[in-house]
Enzyme design. Structure first.
Site, mmCIF file in Angstrom:
data_model
loop_
_atom_site.group_PDB
_atom_site.id
_atom_site.type_symbol
_atom_site.label_atom_id
_atom_site.label_comp_id
_atom_site.label_asym_id
_atom_site.label_seq_id
_atom_site.Cartn_x
_atom_site.Cartn_y
_atom_site.Cartn_z
ATOM 1 N N SER A 94 0.829 -1.210 0.000
ATOM 2 C CA SER A 94 0.000 0.000 0.000
ATOM 3 C C SER A 94 0.865 1.263 0.000
ATOM 4 C CB SER A 94 -0.992 0.004 1.175
ATOM 5 O OG SER A 94 -0.329 0.190 2.391
ATOM 6 N N HIS A 98 8.511 2.987 8.748
ATOM 7 C CA HIS A 98 8.211 2.109 9.884
ATOM 8 C C HIS A 98 7.049 2.723 10.663
ATOM 9 C CE1 HIS A 98 8.990 -0.892 12.959
ATOM 10 N NE2 HIS A 98 8.855 0.071 13.857
ATOM 11 N N ARG A 140 22.695 -14.086 2.315
ATOM 12 C CA ARG A 140 22.133 -12.771 1.975
ATOM 13 C C ARG A 140 22.923 -12.092 0.869
ATOM 14 N NH1 ARG A 140 18.364 -12.030 5.655
ATOM 15 N NH2 ARG A 140 18.654 -13.126 7.603
ATOM 16 N N MET A 180 10.503 -7.257 3.888
ATOM 17 C CA MET A 180 10.755 -8.001 5.116
ATOM 18 C C MET A 180 11.970 -8.923 5.031
ATOM 19 S SD MET A 180 8.800 -6.754 7.173
ATOM 20 C CE MET A 180 7.248 -5.914 7.446
HETATM 21 C C1 GAR Z 1 3.822 -0.759 6.648
HETATM 22 O O1 GAR Z 1 2.999 -0.475 7.739
HETATM 23 C C2 GAR Z 1 5.255 -0.416 6.950
HETATM 24 O O2 GAR Z 1 5.377 0.716 7.759
HETATM 25 C C3 GAR Z 1 5.708 -1.670 7.675
HETATM 26 O O3 GAR Z 1 5.150 -2.711 6.939
HETATM 27 C C4 GAR Z 1 3.902 -2.270 6.396
HETATM 28 C C5 GAR Z 1 3.875 -2.596 4.918
HETATM 29 O O4 GAR Z 1 2.632 -2.301 4.383
HETATM 30 N N1 GAR Z 1 7.127 -1.749 7.731
HETATM 31 C C6 GAR Z 1 7.806 -2.173 8.808
HETATM 32 O O5 GAR Z 1 7.265 -2.594 9.819
HETATM 33 C C7 GAR Z 1 9.320 -2.104 8.679
HETATM 34 N N2 GAR Z 1 9.942 -2.489 9.887
HETATM 35 P P1 GAR Z 1 2.423 -2.086 2.824
HETATM 36 O O6 GAR Z 1 2.982 -3.341 2.149
HETATM 37 O O7 GAR Z 1 0.939 -1.997 2.655
HETATM 38 O O8 GAR Z 1 3.148 -0.842 2.435
#
Ligand code: GAR
Length: 225
Positions: free
Chosen positions: A19, A116, A72, A97
């Protein structure tokens, strides 16, 4: 943006629904936006965001990280080759991730952003919304920051805050914070791609004004209710 200056070429790295990726793609459609989303890359073939990227006419590449296991560096060699192929200048992590090696992060230092869902340095890592609720903070939010080898750390470029409600669950808090994420990530990338920020050690400084003048108090003072 100066009409003559070319748009910075950006890759968005995702692992899931994307998103934030969608918010960046939409913002970058504006003619005066200083960046273009040149490619979306996912380390998972089942990431929902891939379809949305393709529907927007943006090349979407999958580089599965699983087959590389703990190697990695080998995964990143393939990633870097694809970034080179697309002549990428800036990277935005959007729910990516997969931990990156210090070497890869250092190579991209100052040119790679992450978002984040907490007001860093509070609540890095997993379940930031649950961490915020357990800590009982009255304000939480989202942070766009430069990526450093430490997870969810690095110079802060932009933050947005929301009030935490007494009846919040991790889901309701995540939903309100996500709406803020979708606002600040495009603005943060606009500043970086437009050359409006500079790094001063661990502090990101703005070359333009824009400091919010209103304090944000939560819960609201009684006389304002
Ligand atoms: C988001 O809320 C982002 O801030 C978080 O993952 C989600 C991804 O949502 N990221 C973290 O937690 C990084 N440590 P999205 O795929 O809908 O953008």
């Amino acid at each position: 943006m100066d009409r003559a200056s070319p748009k910075r070429r950006v890759a968005i790295l995702i692992s899931g629904r994307g998103s934030n990726m969608t918010a960046l793609i939409k913002a970058a459609m504006a003619e005066d936006y200083p960046a273009e989303i040149s490619v979306v890359m996912s380390n998972r073939a089942d990431a929902g965001g891939l379809e949305m990227a393709r529907a927007s006419g943006i090349p979407a590449v999958t580089i599965e990280s699983k087959p590389f296991g703990k190697d990695r560096a080998a995964f990143e060699a393939v990633l870097q080759a694809s970034l080179d192929e697309h002549r990428i200048e800036l990277i935005c992590l959007g729910g990516f991730m997969r931990l990156l090696t210090a070497e890869f992060v250092q190579r991209w230092y100052g040119r790679m952003l992450n978002i984040h869902p907490s007001l860093l340095p509070s609540f890095p890592g997993l379940d930031p919304h649950g961490q915020a609720l357990s800590a009982g903070v009255k304000i939480s939010g989202a942070t766009v920051h430069f990526v450093t080898p430490q997870t969810d750390a690095g110079p802060v470029l932009m933050q947005g805050a929301v009030a935490v409600r007494d009846d919040d669950t991790t889901d309701t808090l995540a939903e309100r914070i996500l709406a803020v994420e979708h606002r600040i990530y495009p603005e943060a990338l606009r500043l970086l791609a437009g050359g409006k920020v500079r790094l001063d050690g661990n502090v990101c400084r703005l070359e333009v004004g824009g400091v919010s003048s209103e304090p944000f108090i939560s819960p609201a003072p009684i006389e304002r209710r």
